[in-house]
Design a protein around this motif. Structure first.
Motif, PDB file in Angstrom:
ATOM      1  N   ARG A 176       0.845  -1.205   0.000  1.00 58.34           N
ATOM      2  CA  ARG A 176       0.000   0.000   0.000  1.00 58.34           C
ATOM      3  C   ARG A 176       0.878   1.251   0.000  1.00 58.34           C
ATOM      4  O   ARG A 176       0.638   2.199  -0.772  1.00 58.34           O
ATOM      5  N   ILE A 177       1.893   1.270   0.864  1.00 58.58           N
ATOM      6  CA  ILE A 177       2.817   2.411   0.921  1.00 58.58           C
ATOM      7  C   ILE A 177       3.506   2.598  -0.434  1.00 58.58           C
ATOM      8  O   ILE A 177       3.616   3.729  -0.942  1.00 58.58           O
ATOM      9  N   SER A 178       3.956   1.500  -1.035  1.00 56.46           N
ATOM     10  CA  SER A 178       4.639   1.581  -2.325  1.00 56.46           C
ATOM     11  C   SER A 178       3.725   2.129  -3.409  1.00 56.46           C
ATOM     12  O   SER A 178       4.163   2.879  -4.296  1.00 56.46           O
ATOM     13  N   THR A 179       2.442   1.758  -3.345  1.00 59.18           N
ATOM     14  CA  THR A 179       1.483   2.262  -4.326  1.00 59.18           C
ATOM     15  C   THR A 179       1.317   3.769  -4.211  1.00 59.18           C
ATOM     16  O   THR A 179       1.316   4.490  -5.220  1.00 59.18           O
ATOM     17  N   GLY A 191       3.403  -7.326  -3.053  1.00 58.02           N
ATOM     18  CA  GLY A 191       3.189  -8.656  -2.503  1.00 58.02           C
ATOM     19  C   GLY A 191       2.144  -8.619  -1.405  1.00 58.02           C
ATOM     20  O   GLY A 191       2.048  -7.649  -0.639  1.00 58.02           O
ATOM     21  N   GLY A 192       1.325  -9.665  -1.322  1.00 59.45           N
ATOM     22  CA  GLY A 192       0.373  -9.776  -0.225  1.00 59.45           C
ATOM     23  C   GLY A 192      -0.741  -8.757  -0.234  1.00 59.45           C
ATOM     24  O   GLY A 192      -1.379  -8.518   0.797  1.00 59.45           O
ATOM     25  N   LEU A 193      -1.012  -8.154  -1.394  1.00 60.71           N
ATOM     26  CA  LEU A 193      -2.115  -7.200  -1.494  1.00 60.71           C
ATOM     27  C   LEU A 193      -2.593  -7.151  -2.940  1.00 60.71           C
ATOM     28  O   LEU A 193      -1.848  -6.754  -3.830  1.00 60.71           O
ATOM     29  N   THR A 243      -7.817  -1.462  -3.265  1.00 62.89           N
ATOM     30  CA  THR A 243      -8.859  -0.500  -3.631  1.00 62.89           C
ATOM     31  C   THR A 243     -10.184  -0.763  -2.927  1.00 62.89           C
ATOM     32  O   THR A 243     -10.949   0.167  -2.689  1.00 62.89           O
ATOM     33  N   ASP A 244     -10.453  -2.021  -2.597  1.00 69.18           N
ATOM     34  CA  ASP A 244     -11.769  -2.402  -2.081  1.00 69.18           C
ATOM     35  C   ASP A 244     -11.800  -2.639  -0.576  1.00 69.18           C
ATOM     36  O   ASP A 244     -12.871  -2.851  -0.008  1.00 69.18           O
ATOM     37  N   GLY A 245     -10.626  -2.652   0.061  1.00 71.72           N
ATOM     38  CA  GLY A 245     -10.566  -2.896   1.495  1.00 71.72           C
ATOM     39  C   GLY A 245     -10.272  -4.350   1.822  1.00 71.72           C
ATOM     40  O   GLY A 245     -10.468  -5.243   0.999  1.00 71.72           O
ATOM     41  N   VAL A 246      -9.789  -4.564   3.034  1.00 71.62           N
ATOM     42  CA  VAL A 246      -9.380  -5.918   3.443  1.00 71.62           C
ATOM     43  C   VAL A 246     -10.090  -6.336   4.726  1.00 71.62           C
ATOM     44  O   VAL A 246      -9.579  -7.148   5.494  1.00 71.62           O
ATOM     45  N   GLY A 247     -11.268  -5.780   4.946  1.00 71.41           N
ATOM     46  CA  GLY A 247     -12.034  -6.190   6.111  1.00 71.41           C
ATOM     47  C   GLY A 247     -11.856  -5.251   7.290  1.00 71.41           C
ATOM     48  O   GLY A 247     -11.206  -4.216   7.208  1.00 71.41           O
ATOM     49  N   ASP A 248     -12.455  -5.634   8.396  1.00 63.77           N
ATOM     50  CA  ASP A 248     -12.461  -4.824   9.614  1.00 63.77           C
ATOM     51  C   ASP A 248     -11.206  -5.108  10.421  1.00 63.77           C
ATOM     52  O   ASP A 248     -11.015  -6.216  10.932  1.00 63.77           O
ATOM     53  N   TRP A 249     -10.346  -4.080  10.540  1.00 61.29           N
ATOM     54  CA  TRP A 249      -9.095  -4.263  11.267  1.00 61.29           C
ATOM     55  C   TRP A 249      -9.118  -3.636  12.650  1.00 61.29           C
ATOM     56  O   TRP A 249      -8.123  -3.685  13.365  1.00 61.29           O
ATOM     57  N   GLY A 283      -7.029 -10.197  -1.218  1.00 63.53           N
ATOM     58  CA  GLY A 283      -7.897 -10.029  -2.375  1.00 63.53           C
ATOM     59  C   GLY A 283      -7.173 -10.430  -3.657  1.00 63.53           C
ATOM     60  O   GLY A 283      -5.969 -10.647  -3.673  1.00 63.53           O
ATOM     61  N   SER A 284      -7.927 -10.502  -4.745  1.00 65.60           N
ATOM     62  CA  SER A 284      -7.427 -11.051  -6.006  1.00 65.60           C
ATOM     63  C   SER A 284      -6.332 -10.202  -6.644  1.00 65.60           C
ATOM     64  O   SER A 284      -6.532  -9.007  -6.904  1.00 65.60           O
ATOM     65  N   PRO A 285      -5.174 -10.809  -6.958  1.00 67.51           N
ATOM     66  CA  PRO A 285      -4.155 -10.062  -7.694  1.00 67.51           C
ATOM     67  C   PRO A 285      -4.566  -9.831  -9.146  1.00 67.51           C
ATOM     68  O   PRO A 285      -4.195  -8.815  -9.748  1.00 67.51           O
TER      69      PRO A 285
END
Length: 262
Positions: free
Chosen positions: A112-115, A131-133, A138-144, A216-218
């Motif tokens: 996310r930071i790199s983006t 990697g790992g995202l 863009t759509d979120g990764v759930g409730d953190w 989420g889907s790459p």
């Protein structure tokens, strides 16, 4: 030069002392590595073998301890951890080292930071590895929020939320400042718009484990970008995909293809 136990240095940005290493071939193409949440440069990049893999391939390998992590300063204000703020730390490290640009590779929060770094400083980024995202960018990764609660719980035994328990355990293993991490997880979750992702023109490789229930889907993310390729990392979850040999081989092939195209 030791590709197993790198020497860390510090630089200052926005009043914070930030820790980093700069290893490998000083004349090689620079690769700047940005680690994930609750991790650090050693845990994310040295222990899983990335420093050795990239160093042996002739690259100059640079990695940052993100603010709030590792040996870097640890503010307790969530606003200090907005991903575009943390992206400026990465760009400031390139400035500190006198580098006009570099390949940038981030894992999970580091992706996310790199983006954000690529969106705001595309001329400084030769290529991206995320990697790992995937589409979670863009759509979120759930409730953190339960993760922040787990980090601040008086005892690990009191944590029942499965993902919270996982990250509390990881934070304890890395001997992290849990209060700083709670601020970080609350401040660093900003999403990237699909429009902004679509403006990233640098070559991009997106690698996600097939058992990753966070990223989420790459493929969906790659489809939004003009010059991106998706990689499935077989049978790996969010924690284990980072050091996978399939991922490493794909990154080396990606970099080799960029060199061949020049």
């Amino acid at each position: 030069m030791n590709l197993n136990t790198p020497t860390f240095s510090q630089f200052h940005h926005q009043g914070l002392a930030l820790s980093f290493f700069d290893e490998g071939d000083p004349s090689g193409e620079p690769v700047l590595l940005i680690h994930g949440f609750a991790s650090n440069a050693n845990v994310n990049w040295v222990h899983p073998g990335w420093l050795k893999t990239l160093g042996d391939a002739g690259y100059r390998v640079i990695a940052l301890d993100n603010r709030g992590h590792g040996a870097s300063d640890k503010p307790r204000d969530m606003e200090a951890y907005r991903p575009w703020v943390m992206a400026e730390d990465a760009i400031a490290l390139l400035d500190h080292l006198g580098l006009p640009d570099a390949h940038m590779m981030g894992y999970s929060m580091g992706a996310r930071i790199s983006t954000f770094a690529a969106i705001n400083h595309q001329n400084r980024i030769r290529s991206l590895v995320l990697g790992g995202l995937g589409i979670g960018l863009t759509d979120g990764v759930g409730d953190w929020d339960p993760i922040a609660d787990a980090l601040l719980a008086a005892s690990a035994d009191a944590v029942t939320h499965p993902r919270g328990k996982m990250f509390r355990s990881f934070a304890d293993q890395t001997r992290s400042d849990r209060e700083a991490l709670a601020a970080c997880i609350r401040g660093s979750r900003d999403l990237v718009s699909r429009e902004d992702v679509g403006r990233i023109e640098v070559p991009t490789l997106i690698g996600v484990g097939t058992k990753d229930d966070i990223a989420g889907s790459p493929q969906e993310l790659a489809a939004l970008m003009p010059n991106a390729t998706a990689l499935d990392i077989p049978n790996r979850d969010h924690m284990l995909a980072v050091g996978d040999k399939v991922f490493k081989a794909a990154v080396l092939e990606f970099y080799a293809s960029l060199a061949a195209a020049r």
